[in-house]
Write a protein that holds these residues in place. Sequence first.
Motif, PDB file in Angstrom:
ATOM      1  N   ALA A 728      87.816 -30.392  88.315  1.00 46.41           N
ATOM      2  CA  ALA A 728      86.698 -30.019  87.444  1.00 46.41           C
ATOM      3  C   ALA A 728      85.359 -30.251  88.125  1.00 46.41           C
ATOM      4  O   ALA A 728      84.378 -29.546  87.846  1.00 46.41           O
ATOM      5  CB  ALA A 728      86.770 -30.809  86.141  1.00 46.41           C
ATOM      6  N   VAL A 742      92.972 -26.182  82.643  1.00 49.66           N
ATOM      7  CA  VAL A 742      92.254 -26.800  81.528  1.00 49.66           C
ATOM      8  C   VAL A 742      93.099 -26.741  80.256  1.00 49.66           C
ATOM      9  O   VAL A 742      93.221 -27.726  79.518  1.00 49.66           O
ATOM     10  CB  VAL A 742      90.893 -26.099  81.300  1.00 49.66           C
ATOM     11  CG1 VAL A 742      90.180 -26.693  80.082  1.00 49.66           C
ATOM     12  CG2 VAL A 742      90.017 -26.214  82.535  1.00 49.66           C
ATOM     13  N   VAL A 757      86.529 -32.104  79.913  1.00 49.50           N
ATOM     14  CA  VAL A 757      86.264 -30.797  79.307  1.00 49.50           C
ATOM     15  C   VAL A 757      84.849 -30.763  78.734  1.00 49.50           C
ATOM     16  O   VAL A 757      84.129 -29.764  78.858  1.00 49.50           O
ATOM     17  CB  VAL A 757      87.303 -30.493  78.213  1.00 49.50           C
ATOM     18  CG1 VAL A 757      87.022 -29.142  77.559  1.00 49.50           C
ATOM     19  CG2 VAL A 757      88.715 -30.496  78.796  1.00 49.50           C
ATOM     20  N   MET A 760      82.318 -30.271  81.538  1.00 47.74           N
ATOM     21  CA  MET A 760      82.295 -28.874  81.990  1.00 47.74           C
ATOM     22  C   MET A 760      81.557 -27.996  80.989  1.00 47.74           C
ATOM     23  O   MET A 760      80.803 -27.089  81.363  1.00 47.74           O
ATOM     24  CB  MET A 760      83.724 -28.372  82.196  1.00 47.74           C
ATOM     25  CG  MET A 760      84.396 -28.936  83.431  1.00 47.74           C
ATOM     26  SD  MET A 760      85.962 -28.107  83.763  1.00 47.74           S
ATOM     27  CE  MET A 760      86.917 -28.608  82.340  1.00 47.74           C
ATOM     28  N   ALA A 761      81.778 -28.239  79.704  1.00 47.16           N
ATOM     29  CA  ALA A 761      81.085 -27.452  78.681  1.00 47.16           C
ATOM     30  C   ALA A 761      79.579 -27.658  78.764  1.00 47.16           C
ATOM     31  O   ALA A 761      78.792 -26.708  78.663  1.00 47.16           O
ATOM     32  CB  ALA A 761      81.605 -27.827  77.301  1.00 47.16           C
ATOM     33  N   GLU A 765      80.276 -24.543  82.630  1.00 43.18           N
ATOM     34  CA  GLU A 765      81.317 -24.155  83.572  1.00 43.18           C
ATOM     35  C   GLU A 765      82.684 -24.007  82.917  1.00 43.18           C
ATOM     36  O   GLU A 765      83.681 -23.841  83.623  1.00 43.18           O
ATOM     37  CB  GLU A 765      81.409 -25.178  84.705  1.00 43.18           C
ATOM     38  CG  GLU A 765      80.159 -25.266  85.547  1.00 43.18           C
ATOM     39  CD  GLU A 765      80.230 -26.327  86.620  1.00 43.18           C
ATOM     40  OE1 GLU A 765      79.312 -26.388  87.449  1.00 43.18           O
ATOM     41  OE2 GLU A 765      81.209 -27.113  86.627  1.00 43.18           O
ATOM     42  N   LEU A 766      82.740 -24.078  81.598  1.00 42.46           N
ATOM     43  CA  LEU A 766      84.025 -23.991  80.914  1.00 42.46           C
ATOM     44  C   LEU A 766      84.288 -22.549  80.498  1.00 42.46           C
ATOM     45  O   LEU A 766      83.574 -21.996  79.666  1.00 42.46           O
ATOM     46  CB  LEU A 766      84.020 -24.893  79.672  1.00 42.46           C
ATOM     47  CG  LEU A 766      85.339 -24.971  78.910  1.00 42.46           C
ATOM     48  CD1 LEU A 766      86.406 -25.657  79.748  1.00 42.46           C
ATOM     49  CD2 LEU A 766      85.149 -25.702  77.587  1.00 42.46           C
ATOM     50  N   GLY A 768      85.633 -20.679  78.221  1.00 43.94           N
ATOM     51  CA  GLY A 768      86.241 -20.960  76.923  1.00 43.94           C
ATOM     52  C   GLY A 768      87.250 -19.931  76.458  1.00 43.94           C
ATOM     53  O   GLY A 768      88.356 -20.265  76.035  1.00 43.94           O
ATOM     54  N   VAL A 771      90.397 -20.069  78.469  1.00 43.92           N
ATOM     55  CA  VAL A 771      91.185 -21.251  78.113  1.00 43.92           C
ATOM     56  C   VAL A 771      91.952 -20.997  76.819  1.00 43.92           C
ATOM     57  O   VAL A 771      93.135 -21.352  76.692  1.00 43.92           O
ATOM     58  CB  VAL A 771      90.269 -22.492  77.973  1.00 43.92           C
ATOM     59  CG1 VAL A 771      91.057 -23.676  77.417  1.00 43.92           C
ATOM     60  CG2 VAL A 771      89.659 -22.857  79.315  1.00 43.92           C
ATOM     61  N   PRO A 804      81.502 -24.052  72.792  1.00 41.70           N
ATOM     62  CA  PRO A 804      82.670 -23.850  73.652  1.00 41.70           C
ATOM     63  C   PRO A 804      83.980 -23.809  72.871  1.00 41.70           C
ATOM     64  O   PRO A 804      84.883 -23.031  73.217  1.00 41.70           O
ATOM     65  CB  PRO A 804      82.628 -25.055  74.606  1.00 41.70           C
ATOM     66  CG  PRO A 804      81.193 -25.485  74.605  1.00 41.70           C
ATOM     67  CD  PRO A 804      80.706 -25.214  73.222  1.00 41.70           C
TER      68      PRO A 804
END
Length: 875
Positions: A728, A742, A757, A760-761, A765-766, A768, A771, A804
Amino acid sequence: MTSAASSSTSTEAAWQDIRRLVGMRALKDLADRVLALTDDERADAADRLPGLLGEARRTTTSRAEPPAPESPASEVGVSGLGQAGVDADWMRGLGGRMGVSDSDRVGGFGEALRVVGAGTLPGPAAVAAWLGRREFVPRWGTPPHPAEVICVLAARPVAFQADVAARVARKIRTADDRLAPLALALLRAFGGTPLDHDPLVTAWLAAWPVRPDPLLVPLLPRVFEAEGVGRVLRGERLDPVPTPWLALIKRLLNAGRVSREELADGCVRRFLRGGDPADLRFFVRLHELAGPTREEVAVWSRDYLRLLPAAPGPVAELALTQVRRTGPHDDGDVSEAIAALTFRPEAGLARAGLRWLEEEVRRAPARAADLAPALATASGHDSYEVRRRAARIAARHATAFTPAADVLSIEVLGTEVAATEVPVPDPLPVFEPFPEPGFGMGRDGWVGGERWLAALVAGMAGDREAVRAEVAAEFDGTYTQLYDHDRWVGADFWIAALAKEVLRPGGDPVAEPRLPEPRHVSPPHLFLLRRLSEVYQALRAGTLPPVLLATPTALNGHLDPEVLVDRLETTVAMGAEPLSADLCQALLRLPRGGHPGAAARAARLGRPAAVVAAWLHAGGPADPETGVRWSYIEDDTEHLFDEREPVRLTSQVRLVPVLRARPTGHVLIDELLAEPSRWRWNDHGRAMDWWAATLPSHREVVAVNHLPHLVHLWNHPGVQVSHFVELADDDGPPGEAFALVVACFVAGGDVRALPVVLRMAARGELPGEAVGRQLALLVRRASFQVRPILRALGELAGQGADEPVWRMFTGLLPGLLPGPGERPTVTHSDAVALAADVAGRVGARGAIPVVSAHAASGRDTRFVRECGRLRDLLG
């Protein structure tokens, strides 16, 4: 012998020469023979050419024996080519093999037949029709260069040549037409360019640029007009270095052969015609390359304004940049532009419109009434961030907007903005510096291993006795069975071997330990072993450099470019050569993007640093194509889900990595970037704590290598939370493989993963939605449970990550909710209820079809009611 008989004999002999040379595919000799034909021989050959074509066609399919010997040599047939000088048994075998497998549909004789037709057929139309026969075009491989066709045509009149070239060019249908190489070669040789034929332009662009190219002047202006150009050039990029066509245009621009005005004007005209965003991407980059000045841009000011309401996002962003450069503008134009921006669905453009709106209100508060409709539009935007910003602007400038209260909603003008604020976790701070080299930790993970290696190499260039004392304290009496292994698979084995070599130089057995077979270990693991083996061999040979290049400078594995050049300077000053694997690792640890200052320093060091200078200047390799596919075993056969759904779902599900990278020219890096095996053996997945630091700028590549170790692990090593934390914190665009990693940790119920997580949010960078899609697949295909997923999403939302989490729900619900023939469960109801709660808090908009369908079913159940609630919230 009469004159007529003599002539007949001459034409027959000439024809038999042509048949023989066609059968041998002797193109150069054939071209010379065609050029030497008399007028009578040329006319006779043109008459007989269709028969020779028929013979060649039959050659590709016939398996029959040759005709009887009394068959006349002039008779058209397979035997004719054979008796004209080609071995009959070879021709019979050729005919048996062709049919479905030959390179073209005329037995491989297509180019030879073209040469004959180019030199004998009487008119340009006939020659062009003959050359353009698609049965002459090889179906596989690279079409041959038509050098002999050009040679023969060059003997025809100039107007004849140009006419033939233009007619063949008009036969091109698509950018990848296999007739295009011939057409382009003829046009370059003879001119006659048909400027109004769009497929010619796209075919020219689909081929790589050539230098010099006589087609450049007539065809380059057509780039802005021809349909399909953007589709062909959508892969062209300016960074890290310009790709072929943009590089060529840049050279033309620098040489003064094209102007900024010409390029920018062409791009603007192309933007105004509209089109698919991907097809306009090239023109956005070309406009950026042109870099018109503020004064030059002012010419197209009204055009840029026209692009703001409906142009694709990247074009609208470019237009907005240019509009803001060319001010001041008429107030009416500004109001129109801001209204267009706040109406756009892209949150970034809408926020840009709001920034401009607030600037105008601050500059002239009386303008608020004109801008109130745009603010009202933004208050109903799909993006929560846009709506929140609109509310803040309304609150900050409430006095100015009060006369427009009938336009704005109470919520926008109200002072309850603070109530909508959601706590967001702070992003991670800048990574801590990497510790100094040191002994005593050679078996303590990747950080300890890198410190130990750096200390060993630097120490051996200085006080060797001090190094021996340190190593003896750590390793003397350990790894007594080390040399009983024929392969050293663990990093600790190689470190122990290095220690023993320091303590007793040359004391190990004669037989050299070997690296494992590449297919038996994961690519990042093998790359690490190659580095360790290289240091070991250099230590034994006495060729260690004074310093390792690849030791990180940050705890996430990154290496400062200036520090790398410092180390190179030290190596060059000592007259040493960098170790190849160490150099490759150093390159992979550089931060993303170009580093011109460090590149210039490296270039001054000469040959040993040339590779580093080039890498620093270019910014490293392009991101490879990555992804993940799912497979399953049914009746002892592996199938892919995206090709065939299983009859019954079994536990034998695998994740299939997808990784396709362009060659970098560095063998070890290319080996590392090879697609990992979907299968696991005993040594796959080892040394995983080194992987993220091996590729700190390419997290998606690391994630792809994690895929075989995520589900159904049994006795195999798996991806641990510590590995997830390191991954991450890597850099690089996240893709489907990273999203699946993730998703596995969100679904796995390990609370230690949730703070990762959240970080990252907070950093944006997540991925969503991706995922969410992978969460649904884990439930559907890999037997993950829904309850832990909902607990994790609820916890994340409670920590301030509503946006997210909602994006994850948009990907999760379509795959999770019941399909045809399936009944909803309590967990389905709970999932929709949680989604509705989150959607209400973020003000989500945009229907989810599966939710709407269930809501419209008419049943009076909790599941249907929750679907109805979510549907209504989404508008």
